[in-house]
Scaffold this motif. Structure first.
Motif, mmCIF file in Angstrom:
data_model
loop_
_atom_site.group_PDB
_atom_site.id
_atom_site.type_symbol
_atom_site.label_atom_id
_atom_site.label_comp_id
_atom_site.label_asym_id
_atom_site.label_seq_id
_atom_site.Cartn_x
_atom_site.Cartn_y
_atom_site.Cartn_z
ATOM 1 N N SER A 203 50.328 30.462 75.540
ATOM 2 C CA SER A 203 51.406 30.489 76.519
ATOM 3 C C SER A 203 52.537 29.332 75.719
ATOM 4 N N GLU A 204 51.507 28.314 74.969
ATOM 5 C CA GLU A 204 51.857 26.852 74.768
ATOM 6 C C GLU A 204 53.079 27.161 73.856
ATOM 7 N N ILE A 205 52.407 28.077 72.369
ATOM 8 C CA ILE A 205 53.421 28.262 71.279
ATOM 9 C C ILE A 205 54.553 28.406 71.253
ATOM 10 N N ARG A 206 54.713 30.232 72.612
ATOM 11 C CA ARG A 206 55.388 30.774 72.846
ATOM 12 C C ARG A 206 56.629 30.560 73.615
ATOM 13 N N LYS A 207 56.237 28.737 74.527
ATOM 14 C CA LYS A 207 57.312 28.082 75.047
ATOM 15 C C LYS A 207 58.064 26.816 73.816
ATOM 16 N N ASN A 208 57.323 27.035 73.265
ATOM 17 C CA ASN A 208 57.894 25.959 72.257
ATOM 18 C C ASN A 208 58.782 27.015 70.346
ATOM 19 N N VAL A 209 58.164 28.233 70.726
ATOM 20 C CA VAL A 209 58.089 28.742 69.061
ATOM 21 C C VAL A 209 59.503 29.075 68.921
ATOM 22 N N SER A 210 61.182 28.356 69.706
ATOM 23 C CA SER A 210 62.607 28.437 69.360
ATOM 24 C C SER A 210 62.338 27.221 68.352
ATOM 25 N N ASN A 211 62.016 26.899 68.436
ATOM 26 C CA ASN A 211 61.561 24.800 68.115
ATOM 27 C C ASN A 211 61.272 24.977 66.810
ATOM 28 N N TYR A 212 60.408 26.120 66.430
ATOM 29 C CA TYR A 212 60.000 26.082 64.473
ATOM 30 C C TYR A 212 61.125 26.714 63.723
ATOM 31 N N ASN A 213 62.308 25.782 63.341
ATOM 32 C CA ASN A 213 62.982 25.972 62.652
ATOM 33 C C ASN A 213 63.114 25.711 60.586
ATOM 34 N N SER A 214 61.727 25.223 60.695
ATOM 35 C CA SER A 214 61.375 25.310 59.410
ATOM 36 C C SER A 214 61.311 26.308 58.326
ATOM 37 N N ASP A 215 60.959 27.677 59.207
ATOM 38 C CA ASP A 215 60.752 28.783 58.336
ATOM 39 C C ASP A 215 60.481 30.365 59.517
ATOM 40 N N ARG A 216 61.804 30.459 59.631
ATOM 41 C CA ARG A 216 61.516 31.542 60.571
ATOM 42 C C ARG A 216 60.166 32.262 60.748
ATOM 43 N N GLU A 217 59.949 33.143 59.517
ATOM 44 C CA GLU A 217 58.554 34.078 59.176
ATOM 45 C C GLU A 217 57.969 33.780 60.166
ATOM 46 N N HIS A 218 57.706 32.404 59.387
ATOM 47 C CA HIS A 218 56.354 31.190 59.133
ATOM 48 C C HIS A 218 55.763 30.809 60.529
ATOM 49 N N ALA A 219 56.901 30.705 61.823
ATOM 50 C CA ALA A 219 56.488 30.870 62.679
ATOM 51 C C ALA A 219 56.669 31.925 63.983
ATOM 52 N N PHE A 220 57.667 32.639 62.815
ATOM 53 C CA PHE A 220 57.517 34.738 64.018
ATOM 54 C C PHE A 220 55.743 34.521 64.216
ATOM 55 N N SER A 221 54.998 34.702 62.330
ATOM 56 C CA SER A 221 52.922 34.582 62.164
ATOM 57 C C SER A 221 52.417 33.853 62.778
#
Length: 432
Positions: A203-221
């Motif tokens: 839940s916390e990762i999904r809430k913040n995932v849009s802010n993980y901008n350094s590497d789109r695919e790494h954030a998806f992973s």
């Protein structure tokens, strides 16, 4: 009856020796959203080699975006970064294949996959970074590896969520050395296990995932690893209770992962799946359906439509295969006996040597509109007991859209991840 079926097979089969002989098959599947390719075992060279050749044609000539396999997300994702030529990825294919440490490692740590990865890495070098072809894992087993990957990412990118991840890790830590089964047994005393902790982490990762901008695919992973952690925890908890089917949970997870990959790759994404026939062949046309079990092939047809999905089975009559004689045992090259009399493999053997066939061409044959035995070999295998336990009653013309048959197949060439200098086989390369 048998003679009429064999005659119809001979009339409609398409013999092939080279990938150029697959034109009729490629023309039939090139416009699908998803192409799923199976295998009758996890240890056969010919299945891996020809799935790679077909995937190459679909990617090179028809723009398919990725291959997703019956493998763990973390190890497959390392291969994905390798073949996409990310700057932080290892440049040596064999070193990345050593990430497949958990039994049965030979499923992906083999020279057939090594050659396929090297081709894909070179192919991707000619493509823009956003168009490079991916390689991903669909499976649910990697509880510890996925949790480790989440911890490593969040420590750098999201200190707040990292604290939540540490709470989840502390819950699992007492069971780490013994693996998932020990955790499963612990939930008999504490039925909720660590479910609350992993749900909070996701839940916390999904809430913040849009802010993980350094590497789109790494954030998806990272989000996917959190999903794997949550579903793996549930898988092991259900395994201990016996209240539900772990098979259905596993294949539902595979389908959800495939859906997430399709969404990640855009509105017009096209994907390829490699998995065992028991996963990609529509379970509703086997005795699995009688037991309330479904699989990714059946779910794919339901969710995308039969006209958008192609299910391709692979099988053989005799040869050799890699497997273990018990779970966790040393891998062996075993004899694959001749197919059982009156099985699908026996009928194909009598019809030809190596061919593919469109099931639509067989659906007018009354004798094939009932279930017949169809071979399935797992990672644990005993050739002496095969005739009694390795055949799935199957309505073959409905379970698959196409089938590739090989009269004689040979075992995979595995890479022993425990040996630093694992040697190339004499037959390498295989000519993708």
């Amino acid at each position: 009856m048998k003679n009429s079926v064999i005659a119809t097979l001979q009339e409609n089969k398409n013999d092939f020796k080279e990938k150029e002989d697959l034109k009729a098959l490629i023309d039939s599947i090139k416009d699908k959203r998803i192409v799923m390719m199976g295998e009758a075992s996890h240890g056969t060279h010919d299945y891996y080699n020809w799935r790679a050749k077909i995937s190459k044609l679909l990617m090179e000539e028809h723009g398919f975006d990725f291959v997703a396999v019956e493998g763990d997300w973390p190890a497959c994702y390392e291969l994905n970064r390798h073949v996409k030529n990310y700057e932080d990825a290892s440049e040596e294919t064999k070193s990345v294949l050593r990430e497949f440490k958990r039994w049965p490692s030979w499923m992906w740590a083999n020279w057939e996959v090594h050659e396929w990865m090297q081709w894909l890495r070179e192919f991707n070098k000619e493509l823009p970074s956003g168009k490079r072809k991916g390689f991903y894992g669909l499976d649910v087993y990697s509880l510890w590896e996925s949790l480790d990957a989440v911890m490593e990412y969040l420590k750098k990118e999201d200190p707040s969520a990292f604290e939540t991840a540490k709470t989840a890790m502390r819950c699992f830590e007492p069971h780490r050395d013994e693996g998932g089964q020990t955790y499963a047994l612990s939930t008999r005393l504490v039925p909720e296990g660590c479910s609350r902790e992993v749900s909070q982490l996701l839940s916390e990762i999904r809430k913040n995932v849009s802010n993980y901008n350094s590497d789109r695919e790494h954030a998806f992973s990272t989000e996917q690893n959190a999903v794997v952690t949550k579903n793996a925890e549930k898988y092991y908890r259900i395994m201990a209770s016996g209240d539900e089917s772990t098979w259905n949970l596993r294949d539902r997870h595979m389908m959800d992962t495939l859906n997430r990959l399709m969404k990640f790759h855009g509105e017009n994404a096209t994907g390829i799946v490699w998995a065992h026939n028991t996963h990609i062949g529509d379970a509703s046309y086997t005795d699995m359906g009688d037991q309330g079990l479904y699989n990714i092939g059946e779910l794919g047809r339901e969710e995308y439509g039969k006209d958008k999905v192609s299910l391709i089975g692979f099988g053989s009559y005799r040869g050799s295969v890699l497997a273990g004689n018990s779970w966790g045992s040393e891998v062996q090259e075993m004899k694959l006996p001749e197919g059982r009399e009156d099985s699908w493999e026996d009928l194909c053997h009598r019809a030809g040597d190596q061919f593919h066939i469109h099931m639509e061409d067989l659906r007018h044959i009354p004798e094939l509109q009932k279930r017949i035995p169809h071979r399935a070999v797992g990672v644990v295998y005993n050739p002496n007991h095969e005739r009694f336990g390795n055949y799935v009653p199957t309505l073959i013309t409905k379970r698959y859209d196409h089938f590739l048959f090989f009269d004689k197949t040979k075992a995979l060439n595995h890479i022993d991840v425990s040996v630093e200098d694992s040697k190339l086989p004499e037959t390498y390369p295989y000519g993708l």
